[in-house]
Design a protein around this motif. Structure first.
Motif, PDB file in Angstrom:
ATOM      1  N   GLN A  51      -7.306  42.761  -7.485  1.00 21.20           N
ATOM      2  CA  GLN A  51      -7.741  43.312  -6.133  1.00 21.20           C
ATOM      3  C   GLN A  51      -8.916  42.421  -5.284  1.00 21.20           C
ATOM      4  O   GLN A  51      -9.924  41.753  -6.354  1.00 21.20           O
ATOM      5  CB  GLN A  51      -8.211  44.675  -6.192  1.00 21.20           C
ATOM      6  CG  GLN A  51      -6.946  45.420  -6.643  1.00 21.20           C
ATOM      7  CD  GLN A  51      -6.088  45.505  -5.578  1.00 21.20           C
ATOM      8  OE1 GLN A  51      -5.928  46.293  -4.886  1.00 21.20           O
ATOM      9  NE2 GLN A  51      -4.838  44.947  -6.228  1.00 21.20           N
ATOM     10  N   ASP A  53     -11.176  43.846  -3.501  1.00 20.70           N
ATOM     11  CA  ASP A  53     -12.286  44.643  -3.759  1.00 20.70           C
ATOM     12  C   ASP A  53     -12.460  44.655  -5.154  1.00 20.70           C
ATOM     13  O   ASP A  53     -11.576  44.954  -6.043  1.00 20.70           O
ATOM     14  CB  ASP A  53     -12.027  46.201  -3.227  1.00 20.70           C
ATOM     15  CG  ASP A  53     -12.080  46.317  -1.756  1.00 20.70           C
ATOM     16  OD1 ASP A  53     -13.058  45.653  -1.193  1.00 20.70           O
ATOM     17  OD2 ASP A  53     -11.070  47.062  -0.992  1.00 20.70           O
ATOM     18  N   PRO A  54     -13.858  44.662  -5.728  1.00 24.37           N
ATOM     19  CA  PRO A  54     -14.949  44.608  -4.853  1.00 24.37           C
ATOM     20  C   PRO A  54     -15.605  43.156  -4.781  1.00 24.37           C
ATOM     21  O   PRO A  54     -16.615  42.738  -4.318  1.00 24.37           O
ATOM     22  CB  PRO A  54     -15.998  45.425  -5.482  1.00 24.37           C
ATOM     23  CG  PRO A  54     -15.626  45.187  -7.173  1.00 24.37           C
ATOM     24  CD  PRO A  54     -14.030  44.964  -7.265  1.00 24.37           C
ATOM     25  N   GLU A  55     -14.782  42.154  -5.371  1.00 27.99           N
ATOM     26  CA  GLU A  55     -15.353  40.821  -5.286  1.00 27.99           C
ATOM     27  C   GLU A  55     -15.255  40.069  -4.036  1.00 27.99           C
ATOM     28  O   GLU A  55     -16.390  39.496  -3.870  1.00 27.99           O
ATOM     29  CB  GLU A  55     -14.391  40.075  -6.451  1.00 27.99           C
ATOM     30  CG  GLU A  55     -14.409  40.481  -7.732  1.00 27.99           C
ATOM     31  CD  GLU A  55     -13.426  39.972  -8.616  1.00 27.99           C
ATOM     32  OE1 GLU A  55     -13.431  38.565  -8.587  1.00 27.99           O
ATOM     33  OE2 GLU A  55     -12.569  40.476  -9.588  1.00 27.99           O
ATOM     34  N   GLU A  56     -14.426  39.892  -3.414  1.00 28.37           N
ATOM     35  CA  GLU A  56     -14.393  39.424  -2.143  1.00 28.37           C
ATOM     36  C   GLU A  56     -14.602  40.009  -0.786  1.00 28.37           C
ATOM     37  O   GLU A  56     -15.273  39.571   0.043  1.00 28.37           O
ATOM     38  CB  GLU A  56     -13.251  38.442  -1.878  1.00 28.37           C
ATOM     39  CG  GLU A  56     -12.772  37.376  -2.431  1.00 28.37           C
ATOM     40  CD  GLU A  56     -12.345  37.614  -4.059  1.00 28.37           C
ATOM     41  OE1 GLU A  56     -12.257  38.829  -4.239  1.00 28.37           O
ATOM     42  OE2 GLU A  56     -12.103  36.590  -4.881  1.00 28.37           O
ATOM     43  N   LEU A  57     -14.397  41.399  -0.800  1.00 29.59           N
ATOM     44  CA  LEU A  57     -14.294  42.097   0.553  1.00 29.59           C
ATOM     45  C   LEU A  57     -15.810  42.811   0.511  1.00 29.59           C
ATOM     46  O   LEU A  57     -16.512  43.221  -0.644  1.00 29.59           O
ATOM     47  CB  LEU A  57     -13.268  42.979   0.477  1.00 29.59           C
ATOM     48  CG  LEU A  57     -11.896  42.466   0.788  1.00 29.59           C
ATOM     49  CD1 LEU A  57     -10.942  43.545   1.080  1.00 29.59           C
ATOM     50  CD2 LEU A  57     -12.024  41.310   1.823  1.00 29.59           C
ATOM     51  N   THR A  59     -18.649  45.807   0.790  1.00 29.27           N
ATOM     52  CA  THR A  59     -18.456  47.231   0.258  1.00 29.27           C
ATOM     53  C   THR A  59     -18.290  48.106   1.509  1.00 29.27           C
ATOM     54  O   THR A  59     -18.816  48.021   2.669  1.00 29.27           O
ATOM     55  CB  THR A  59     -19.786  47.689  -0.564  1.00 29.27           C
ATOM     56  OG1 THR A  59     -19.842  46.821  -1.633  1.00 29.27           O
ATOM     57  CG2 THR A  59     -19.699  48.959  -0.846  1.00 29.27           C
ATOM     58  N   PRO A  60     -17.392  48.973   1.539  1.00 27.28           N
ATOM     59  CA  PRO A  60     -17.165  49.880   2.700  1.00 27.28           C
ATOM     60  C   PRO A  60     -18.335  50.817   2.809  1.00 27.28           C
ATOM     61  O   PRO A  60     -19.057  51.027   2.080  1.00 27.28           O
ATOM     62  CB  PRO A  60     -16.152  50.747   2.260  1.00 27.28           C
ATOM     63  CG  PRO A  60     -15.121  50.086   1.357  1.00 27.28           C
ATOM     64  CD  PRO A  60     -16.179  49.485   0.501  1.00 27.28           C
ATOM     65  N   ALA A  66     -13.127  52.125   4.090  1.00 24.38           N
ATOM     66  CA  ALA A  66     -12.388  51.461   2.990  1.00 24.38           C
ATOM     67  C   ALA A  66     -11.011  51.223   3.665  1.00 24.38           C
ATOM     68  O   ALA A  66     -10.071  50.503   3.059  1.00 24.38           O
ATOM     69  CB  ALA A  66     -12.281  52.199   1.787  1.00 24.38           C
ATOM     70  N   ALA A 568     -11.990  41.822   6.529  1.00 22.23           N
ATOM     71  CA  ALA A 568     -11.642  42.822   5.863  1.00 22.23           C
ATOM     72  C   ALA A 568     -11.216  44.061   6.459  1.00 22.23           C
ATOM     73  O   ALA A 568     -10.404  44.660   5.855  1.00 22.23           O
ATOM     74  CB  ALA A 568     -13.079  43.349   5.137  1.00 22.23           C
ATOM     75  N   ARG A 572      -7.502  45.443   5.122  1.00 26.49           N
ATOM     76  CA  ARG A 572      -7.397  46.847   4.654  1.00 26.49           C
ATOM     77  C   ARG A 572      -6.579  47.781   5.418  1.00 26.49           C
ATOM     78  O   ARG A 572      -5.753  48.337   4.882  1.00 26.49           O
ATOM     79  CB  ARG A 572      -8.864  47.495   4.494  1.00 26.49           C
ATOM     80  CG  ARG A 572      -9.694  47.057   3.699  1.00 26.49           C
ATOM     81  CD  ARG A 572     -11.100  47.200   3.625  1.00 26.49           C
ATOM     82  NE  ARG A 572     -11.804  47.073   2.447  1.00 26.49           N
ATOM     83  CZ  ARG A 572     -12.971  46.747   2.334  1.00 26.49           C
ATOM     84  NH1 ARG A 572     -13.923  47.038   3.649  1.00 26.49           N
ATOM     85  NH2 ARG A 572     -13.856  46.646   1.366  1.00 26.49           N
ATOM     86  N   ASP A 583      -3.085  42.291  -1.706  1.00 19.94           N
ATOM     87  CA  ASP A 583      -4.445  41.565  -2.012  1.00 19.94           C
ATOM     88  C   ASP A 583      -3.954  40.027  -2.664  1.00 19.94           C
ATOM     89  O   ASP A 583      -4.620  39.068  -2.382  1.00 19.94           O
ATOM     90  CB  ASP A 583      -5.168  42.378  -3.033  1.00 19.94           C
ATOM     91  CG  ASP A 583      -5.849  43.468  -2.584  1.00 19.94           C
ATOM     92  OD1 ASP A 583      -5.328  44.103  -1.729  1.00 19.94           O
ATOM     93  OD2 ASP A 583      -6.875  43.786  -2.987  1.00 19.94           O
TER      94      ASP A 583
END
Length: 806
Positions: A51, A53-57, A59-60, A66, A568, A572, A583
């Motif tokens: 996924q 999230d949470p590496e590239e996008l 944080t909401p 999100a 993002a 999303r 993803d």
């Protein structure tokens, strides 16, 4: 499973599988599954489906949810302008005063404001100092003339004063293409501040210097000597202050355009009295500006839905350019909720317009402005292309949000602003001196009008940030352009969008991921326009499907209409609305430079082993007898054998086929068969064939596998296998297909819909690819350039950073 022996020149290969006694299974180590997302230390497994999230996008948060929608605390600034400007035709410069009202809707306190001076052409600017020179020993005349001009001419803004609401001078400073204004006191959340700027700007000779605005003068022999002026980024504009970056104060180097704040504009433009002006907004003083005939024609255009009406005729434009009038007029325009303001003017302009009806939205007045030199091309196609764009984009996203949409012909080949676009193609003179146009010019005009008018949706309404992510408006807009082009006429020659057109670029080593900052993009047109547009075509047509994709895309457009989305938010929203996990797709297409090259390594044909020893023995004997004798037996086939001379030496084993079923095997089968339940017995009686297709991913980019099976009866069936087939191994895998008909061939990606860059491995059996060889006469020695001749390749140089690939 039953084996089918390989036949010469067929697709069949031997496969020995057993139904009973063997359990096939696949396991994944929990420790590997958990650890690989951070660091893979054992084996070469790559999780292409990890996924984002949470590496590239990011944080909401309360500003961006999100789901990809604006958060419950989303905010953006409001900036209103009142501008009075004058064009000096002789000096080819603009001077003006602007009053700005800045409302701070952010939760932060601001101590200063940043403004954009994108047209700050200075010799010591980042843009000018970082212009690169190509390898080799050639240079174009145009580039040398540009260097000569920049040596003697200093362009850019002259900021004469910045004043507060009481007329007091405010401190300001300039950093390259940015203007910083110091506030006399902190501007708190919810407060607004008014200030004024006096400035002037010399316009550039666009054909010489390049860029997104400027002038073009018709001064060659036989021409009338008049100019067309296009004013863009022509006044100091407030930079963005956003929730995800704060001040967007990155200098304009040339490729990354801009993002701006929405606001209301009141603009007065003083120009020579015989000029026709096209502008962002609606004309407020038509009674003062237009003749009685022009006013009547304008009203007629607003109710004509079939074809354009001339508001300024070709004859009137010719008369104006032949007899320059004295004095000036002031054109007054107003525009609400726009993020920028541009205009164009000339006495050479023909002006036409027509009304465009929208579903559940007000009509739009589509208009075009062009010189006689653009005829007969422009009166035929420009305004009609505007109308077509409004209908297609409105269907795909939301109705056109403004009262007017305009296309202007001038020096800029393609550029967009709210309600107005600058577009370039013109006819050329034939040998007799008559203006005519090629099919390339025709389709070039239609395409550029569609593209630039399309930008009024993206990013003029869906306000993405091209200073960082060019693809988010250019790529999305090119995708919609492709749809509109294909609905214009059969076999429309679209330049970008079809998957097969991007494969050569995706094989190139001279590329960067789509998610690269706009100023660092290589192969700008392919990266920012072509590849993302193709990716969206594949999403719509192959991966998500039209119905789900269109719903999700419209969701994105309406969520972020008149707001500022990031990538993002786009990623999303499409996932959340379509219900499809994408993803892996974003990671491969947008974050990597992998390409698509999936191949068929082999196809095995198998049938079920019945376990009946008599049936299986007969089958084994038939397969053996189809094979040639072993080499030694072939060579002594006609030689008398010992047992032939002494028959008494033959025993049971000489008389019995070694593959024949034995009594013990038959007895065991009867006992085992009695223990099988009905479903197991049905399996053993299955007559269908199972085809095991070996697949290999050589390009690195995981994609759906589309297989077309052609049968012996000449019918066919195409099967779509989701990309998740690669989730356990991104390099190679097998897939099984059961059929009651004999398969004679298999083709991968039969409709060329996945951008597969190498089709040589897409067929089983392999096929010979046709080609065509050009024949030429070899010349002796090298061609020598004449002393008085300079061979120029205008495309050999990197284009000026402020010139845009459209």
């Amino acid at each position: 499973m039953r084996n089918y022996a390989k036949k010469q020149n067929t697709m069949k290969h031997t496969l020995q599988l057993s139904i009973f006694g063997i359990t096939l299974c696949a396991t994944i180590s929990p420790s590997l599954a958990n650890a690989q997302a951070l660091r893979q230390t054992k084996g070469d497994f790559y999780d292409a489906f990890r996924q984002l999230d949470p590496e590239e996008l990011p944080t909401p948060n309360e500003f961006r949810s999100a789901s990809g929608a604006p958060g419950y605390k989303y905010w953006q600034q409001q900036v209103d302008y009142k501008i009075k400007a004058s064009l000096d035709e002789k000096s080819k410069s603009i001077s003006g005063t602007e009053k700005v009202v800045y409302k701070n809707n952010s939760p932060d306190t601001l101590n200063y404001l940043w403004l954009l001076l994108d047209q700050n052409y200075k010799r010591n600017s980042i843009s000018e100092l970082t212009r690169t020179f190509p390898d080799g020993d050639k240079i174009s005349f145009g580039e040398v003339k540009r260097m000569m001009k920049m040596k003697e001419w200093e362009g850019g803004f002259d900021i004469k004063s910045v004043r507060g609401p009481d007329g007091q001078n405010l401190q300001f400073s300039i950093t390259d293409t940015l203007l910083r204004v110091e506030l006399p006191k902190p501007l708190k959340s919810g407060e607004e501040y008014s200030f004024s700027i006096d400035w002037s700007l010399p316009l550039v000779d666009n054909k010489l210097i390049g860029g997104r605005s400027g002038y073009e003068c018709f001064t060659k022999e036989g021409e009338d000597g008049n100019c067309i002026f296009e004013a863009a980024q022509w006044f100091p504009r407030l930079a963005v202050y956003s929730d995800y970056e704060g001040w967007h104060n990155k200098a304009f180097i040339g490729s990354g355009e801009f993002t701006l704040e929405f606001g209301d504009y009141d603009v007065e433009i003083n120009v020579p009295s015989d000029f026709v002006i096209a502008s962002t907004g609606e004309l407020q003083n038509s009674d003062e500006i237009l003749s009685a005939a022009q006013k009547q024609r304008l009203q007629s255009a607003k109710s004509n839905y079939d074809k354009p009406v001339f508001i300024t005729t070709p004859a009137e434009a010719k008369a104006a350019q032949a007899n320059k009038a004295s004095g000036t007029k002031t054109w007054h325009f107003a525009a609400k909720n726009v993020r920028d303001f541009s205009w164009a003017g000339s006495r050479k302009f023909i002006w036409d317009g027509m009304a465009v009806k929208q579903d559940n939205a007000p009509d739009v007045l589509a208009m075009s402005y062009y010189p006689n030199e653009a005829e007969p091309l422009w009166s035929n196609y420009s305004t009609q292309a505007i109308a077509h764009t409004i209908k297609v984009y409105g269907r795909m996203s939301f109705p056109y949000p403004y009262p007017v949409a305009q296309s202007v012909n001038g020096p800029v080949g393609g550029m967009e602003y709210p309600m107005i676009t600058f577009n370039g193609p013109r006819p050329e003179k034939d040998k007799k001196g008559n203006l005519t146009y090629t099919d390339r010019a025709k389709f070039g005009l239609i395409s550029v009008v569609i593209h630039e008018i399309g930008h009024i949706w993206f990013p003029m309404s869906v306000n993405s940030d091209e200073r960082q992510w060019t693809w988010q408006d250019e790529g999305i807009n090119t995708f919609l352009q492709y749809i509109a082009e294909q609905e214009w006429s059969e076999n429309y020659p679209s330049r970008r969008g079809d998957p097969r057109d991007i494969t050569e670029y995706m094989l190139s080593s001279d590329q960067v991921p789509i998610m690269t900052n706009s100023e660092s993009v290589l192969q700008f047109g392919n990266n920012a326009y072509g590849k993302p547009a193709t990716a969206l075509v594949i999403l719509r047509e192959t991966i998500i499907g039209r119905e789900k994709f269109d719903r999700a895309f419209k969701e994105y457009a309406n969520r972020w209409r008149f707001k500022r989305p990031t990538p993002a938010d786009f990623f999303r929203t499409l996932e959340e609305s379509s219900g499809v996990d994408l993803d892996w797709f974003w990671r491969g297409w947008f974050y990597s430079t992998d390409h698509v090259d999936i191949g068929i390594t082999g196809v095995k044909e198998a049938t079920i082993n019945t376990q009946d020893p008599e049936i299986e023995a007969k089958y084994q004997i038939e397969q053996r007898d189809k094979q040639p004798l072993e080499l030694g037996a072939q060579r002594v086939k006609n030689v008398e054998k010992v047992v032939d001379r002494h028959p008494e030496l033959k025993d049971y084993y000489d008389k019995t086929d070694p593959l024949a079923a034995t009594k013990s095997q038959k007895d065991k089968y009867k006992k085992d068969y009695a223990d099988f339940d009905k479903s197991e017995q049905d399996v053993l009686k299955l007559k269908d064939k199972i085809y095991i297709v070996g697949l290999e991913n050589k390009g690195g980019l995981v994609m759906p596998v589309i297989l077309k099976f052609t049968f012996a009866d000449k019918t066919s069936k195409t099967v779509y296998i989701p990309a998740e087939i690669w989730r356990y191994d991104t390099h190679k895998t097998n897939w099984a297909y059961m059929s009651d008909k004999e398969v004679v061939s298999v083709e991968l990606d039969p409709n060329y819909e996945t951008a597969d860059a190498n089709r040589n491995n897409n067929y089983f059996p392999s096929r010979i690819e046709p080609s065509r060889l050009d024949v030429f006469k070899a010349k002796q020695g090298k061609n020598q350039m004449k002393d008085d001749e300079l061979v120029v390749d205008p495309d050999s140089l990197k284009t000026h950073p402020m010139a845009k690939d459209k």
